[in-house]
Design an enzyme around this catalytic site. Structure first.
Site, mmCIF file in Angstrom:
data_model
loop_
_atom_site.group_PDB
_atom_site.id
_atom_site.type_symbol
_atom_site.label_atom_id
_atom_site.label_comp_id
_atom_site.label_asym_id
_atom_site.label_seq_id
_atom_site.Cartn_x
_atom_site.Cartn_y
_atom_site.Cartn_z
ATOM 1 N N GLY A 216 20.094 31.451 68.670
ATOM 2 C CA GLY A 216 20.238 30.028 69.228
ATOM 3 C C GLY A 216 20.905 29.464 70.752
ATOM 4 O O GLY A 216 21.372 28.516 71.033
ATOM 5 N N TRP B 90 18.447 28.111 72.415
ATOM 6 C CA TRP B 90 17.685 26.515 72.597
ATOM 7 C C TRP B 90 18.874 25.392 71.829
ATOM 8 O O TRP B 90 18.985 24.465 72.496
ATOM 9 C CB TRP B 90 16.507 26.483 72.097
ATOM 10 C CG TRP B 90 14.837 27.475 73.099
ATOM 11 C CD1 TRP B 90 15.556 27.894 73.554
ATOM 12 C CD2 TRP B 90 13.854 26.540 72.839
ATOM 13 N NE1 TRP B 90 14.319 28.799 74.649
ATOM 14 C CE2 TRP B 90 13.347 27.608 73.647
ATOM 15 C CE3 TRP B 90 13.415 26.027 72.369
ATOM 16 C CZ2 TRP B 90 11.987 27.066 74.125
ATOM 17 C CZ3 TRP B 90 12.165 25.369 72.523
ATOM 18 C CH2 TRP B 90 10.989 26.391 73.691
ATOM 19 N N ASP C 118 16.127 28.867 60.756
ATOM 20 C CA ASP C 118 15.757 30.323 60.575
ATOM 21 C C ASP C 118 16.057 30.895 60.025
ATOM 22 O O ASP C 118 17.132 31.059 59.017
ATOM 23 C CB ASP C 118 16.307 30.547 62.394
ATOM 24 C CG ASP C 118 15.205 31.950 62.636
ATOM 25 O OD1 ASP C 118 15.434 33.206 62.387
ATOM 26 O OD2 ASP C 118 14.689 32.093 63.690
ATOM 27 N N ASP D 9 13.669 29.683 56.307
ATOM 28 C CA ASP D 9 12.005 30.138 56.659
ATOM 29 C C ASP D 9 11.666 28.850 56.320
ATOM 30 O O ASP D 9 11.119 28.491 55.972
ATOM 31 C CB ASP D 9 11.578 31.017 55.593
ATOM 32 C CG ASP D 9 10.436 31.962 55.893
ATOM 33 O OD1 ASP D 9 9.758 31.005 57.329
ATOM 34 O OD2 ASP D 9 9.907 32.800 56.412
ATOM 35 N N ASP E 170 10.423 27.356 69.195
ATOM 36 C CA ASP E 170 10.215 28.926 69.897
ATOM 37 C C ASP E 170 9.934 29.667 68.936
ATOM 38 O O ASP E 170 9.994 31.156 69.013
ATOM 39 C CB ASP E 170 11.379 29.025 70.845
ATOM 40 C CG ASP E 170 11.127 29.970 71.775
ATOM 41 O OD1 ASP E 170 9.960 30.294 72.322
ATOM 42 O OD2 ASP E 170 11.809 31.148 72.300
ATOM 43 N N LYS F 158 5.904 27.102 71.511
ATOM 44 C CA LYS F 158 5.313 27.817 72.189
ATOM 45 C C LYS F 158 3.305 28.666 71.547
ATOM 46 O O LYS F 158 4.000 28.097 70.635
ATOM 47 C CB LYS F 158 6.447 29.456 71.857
ATOM 48 C CG LYS F 158 5.456 30.726 72.383
ATOM 49 C CD LYS F 158 6.788 31.888 72.599
ATOM 50 C CE LYS F 158 7.653 32.105 72.000
ATOM 51 N NZ LYS F 158 8.865 33.071 71.605
#
Length: 247
Positions: free
Chosen positions: A84, A86, A107, A123, A148, A188
């Protein structure tokens, strides 16, 4: 003789001050090294002192300092949000509140609630996840999609690169679907950059693309971040590249 272990002026050197962790019975050497690195990581200490969920919060803070991603009132989607950090940074930066939530995080891991953030336990790679995020935005377009996300590494560089690029592609195409004109995307990737086809797609839809490695990203890590700014719209297909790209 006792002072031989001390640096100049009788002070201990940085090496002497480093916390060392003994290998405990049943603990792998890799786990011991990870724990030692955490205990000696200044970003971990800063995150704890600031009440941040993780040291990763400083990565998006540093990316924002360079690329000015956040502004008050914008809507943000955080892909792979756990734990959490970000989302915390985004909520504070855009002025998100429980009464008017502007940040949506997703998430498959459990997360404690974050003020001003709608959290979805799901997911992102599942087929219905994008629609859940769209619904959570309440019919609004997003101004920033950030990711990320990363699979657990296998240790095989080529395999890890392929796996993370799959996530980046999913995130990028989702961003193109939900972003408002002028919006931004950050994700990322691994060093070695972004696949040519994906980078070409992003250049077609965004005015500029960059690769950046913020100081908070460990130097021995292969991770880097892709930033795309100035979303031109989903139907943009003029074939021109970004006007300020490092790609």
């Amino acid at each position: 003789m006792a002072d031989k272990a001390l640096g100049r002026g009788g002070r201990k050197s940085e090496k002497d001050l480093k916390i060392r962790v003994k290998t405990a019975k049943g603990r792998k050497v890799s786990s011991t090294k990870w724990l030692e690195r955490q205990l000696n990581d200044p970003y971990v200490a800063r995150a704890r002192a600031a009440g941040m969920r993780s040291r990763a919060a400083f990565k998006i803070i540093e990316i924002d300092e360079k690329h000015k991603l956040f502004r008050r009132g914008m809507r943000v989607v955080d892909l792979g949000a756990a734990p959490g950090g970000w989302s915390q940074v985004a909520a504070a930066a855009v002025g998100s509140t429980d009464a008017n939530p502007l940040v949506v995080g997703i998430d498959y891991l459990e997360m404690d609630s974050i003020p001003g953030v709608i959290l979805l336990k799901k997911d992102f790679t599942e087929d219905d996840a994008p629609q859940m995020l769209t619904d959570a935005l309440g019919g609004h377009k997003a101004d920033l999609v950030m990711s990320d996300m990363a699979w657990p590494t296998t240790g095989h560089r080529a395999t890890d690169h392929i796996r993370i690029m799959q996530l980046v592609e999913l995130a990028a195409y989702f961003a193109v679907d939900v972003l408002a004109p002028g919006g931004a995307f950050v994700a990322k990737v691994f060093q070695g950059g972004t696949e040519h086809e994906l980078l070409h797609m992003l250049k077609r839809h965004f005015r500029s693309t960059f690769h950046v490695k913020p100081p908070a990203s460990r130097q021995d890590s292969a991770e880097t971040y892709l930033v795309a700014k100035g979303f031109k719209g989903k139907d943009s297909a003029d074939g021109t590249g970004g006007d300020n790209s490092d790609g």
